[in-house]
Design an enzyme around this catalytic site. Sequence first.
Site, PDB file in Angstrom:
ATOM      1  CD  GLU A 234      -2.921   5.848   6.537  1.00 24.19           C
ATOM      2  OE1 GLU A 234      -2.863   5.598   5.246  1.00 24.19           O
ATOM      3  OE2 GLU A 234      -2.106   5.095   7.265  1.00 24.19           O
TER       4      GLU A 234
ATOM      5  CD  GLU B 127      -3.334  -2.362   7.388  1.00 21.79           C
ATOM      6  OE1 GLU B 127      -2.414  -2.930   6.875  1.00 21.79           O
ATOM      7  OE2 GLU B 127      -4.026  -1.605   7.177  1.00 21.79           O
TER       8      GLU B 127
ATOM      9  CB  SER C 177       5.327  -1.422  11.938  1.00 21.22           C
ATOM     10  OG  SER C 177       4.886  -0.160  12.219  1.00 21.22           O
TER      11      SER C 177
ATOM     12  CE  LYS D 262      -0.153   3.450   4.530  1.00 20.81           C
ATOM     13  NZ  LYS D 262       0.147   3.438   6.170  1.00 20.81           N
TER      14      LYS D 262
ATOM     15  N   GLY E 162       2.736   2.642  10.667  1.00 20.11           N
ATOM     16  CA  GLY E 162       3.611   3.531  10.582  1.00 20.11           C
ATOM     17  C   GLY E 162       4.528   3.810  11.883  1.00 20.11           C
TER      18      GLY E 162
ATOM     19  CG  ASN F 276      -1.937   1.236   1.388  1.00 20.67           C
ATOM     20  OD1 ASN F 276      -1.724   2.071   0.455  1.00 20.67           O
ATOM     21  ND2 ASN F 276      -2.473   1.423   2.600  1.00 20.67           N
TER      22      ASN F 276
ATOM     23  CG  HIS G  30      -5.564   2.028   5.306  1.00 14.89           C
ATOM     24  ND1 HIS G  30      -5.164   3.003   5.985  1.00 14.89           N
ATOM     25  CD2 HIS G  30      -4.725   1.409   5.023  1.00 14.89           C
ATOM     26  CE1 HIS G  30      -3.935   2.859   6.274  1.00 14.89           C
ATOM     27  NE2 HIS G  30      -3.739   1.781   5.898  1.00 14.89           N
TER      28      HIS G  30
HETATM   29  P1  PGA Z   1       2.841   0.410   7.592  1.00 10.93           P
HETATM   30  O1  PGA Z   1       1.494   0.464   6.887  1.00 10.93           O
HETATM   31  O2  PGA Z   1       3.477  -1.074   6.976  1.00 10.93           O
HETATM   32  O3  PGA Z   1       3.542   1.743   7.153  1.00 10.93           O
HETATM   33  O4  PGA Z   1       2.629   0.143   8.994  1.00 10.93           O
HETATM   34  C1  PGA Z   1       0.644  -0.320   6.684  1.00 10.93           C
HETATM   35  C2  PGA Z   1      -0.924  -0.026   6.237  1.00 10.93           C
HETATM   36  O5  PGA Z   1      -1.088   1.133   6.787  1.00 10.93           O
HETATM   37  O6  PGA Z   1      -1.409  -0.716   5.465  1.00 10.93           O
END
Ligand code: PGA
Length: 247
Positions: free
Chosen positions: A95, A165, A210, A11, A171, A9, A93
């Site tokens: 976000e 997640e 992460s 983003k 992140g 992903n 997601h």
């Molecule tokens: P990350 O993001 O691997 O940077 O923690 C995962 C995601 O948001 O799908």
Amino acid sequence: MRSSLIAGNWKMNGSLQSAIDLVEGIKAGNPGKAQLAVCPPAVFLMKVGGMLAETEISLGAQNVCDQEAGAFTGEISASMLKECGCRYAIVGHSERRSHYLESDQLIAARFAMAVSAGLNPILCVGETLYEHEQGVTEAIVAKQIDAVLELCGIAGFAEAVIAYEPVWAIGTGLVASPDKAQAIHEFIRGKLAASDGDIAQRVQILYGGSMNPANAADLLSQPDIDGGLIGGASLKADDFLAIAQSA
Ligand code: PGA
């Protein structure tokens, strides 16, 4: 046996040139062990899709509109994503849930639209840090899945992927322990199995938050962790491929 899926992903990162370089790197080094997918920013889907034609690597979108067509400025329909060559569409997601206030019901409608257009939705679920500390992870994840079950039924999950997640792990460099992640994945599969055992056994449940080359193997060796949805580490071909190698 479920196959593994490692999905990147991206983003809202990079440029057209960095997207091209990243795809070239992934194509060149694909270890061929897991199914791979990349979800670039929407404006790069056509370009990346063209580069992935004739490869085993799939294309995914980062979201999909809950409506078929019409006056929905800024949105992208499921049929448009299909035309770009998408196989997958991420929905829900965290976000989108937190920054753009997407509700469980809106996310379910996006999921339904993906399914009806023949896209495989990747439904993201997971608890916030506060919810984690309150010990209500299972209830939160169940509620997020129930919204989709109510709209689409269990049949909606026949071609779907779920990504667990934990929001506190996205992140942040914090990662759920393999045991704890496995327990939630098992809970999710059990929840689907209460409606349909075959679909529950088939659905790929990815871990996200992460995941990186150092922690991927331990997570991916758990029986109900069928792959990863990778954010930060999917932006470097070497890291993404190292995760794919440990699947
Ligand atoms: P990350 O993001 O691997 O940077 O923690 C995962 C995601 O948001 O799908």
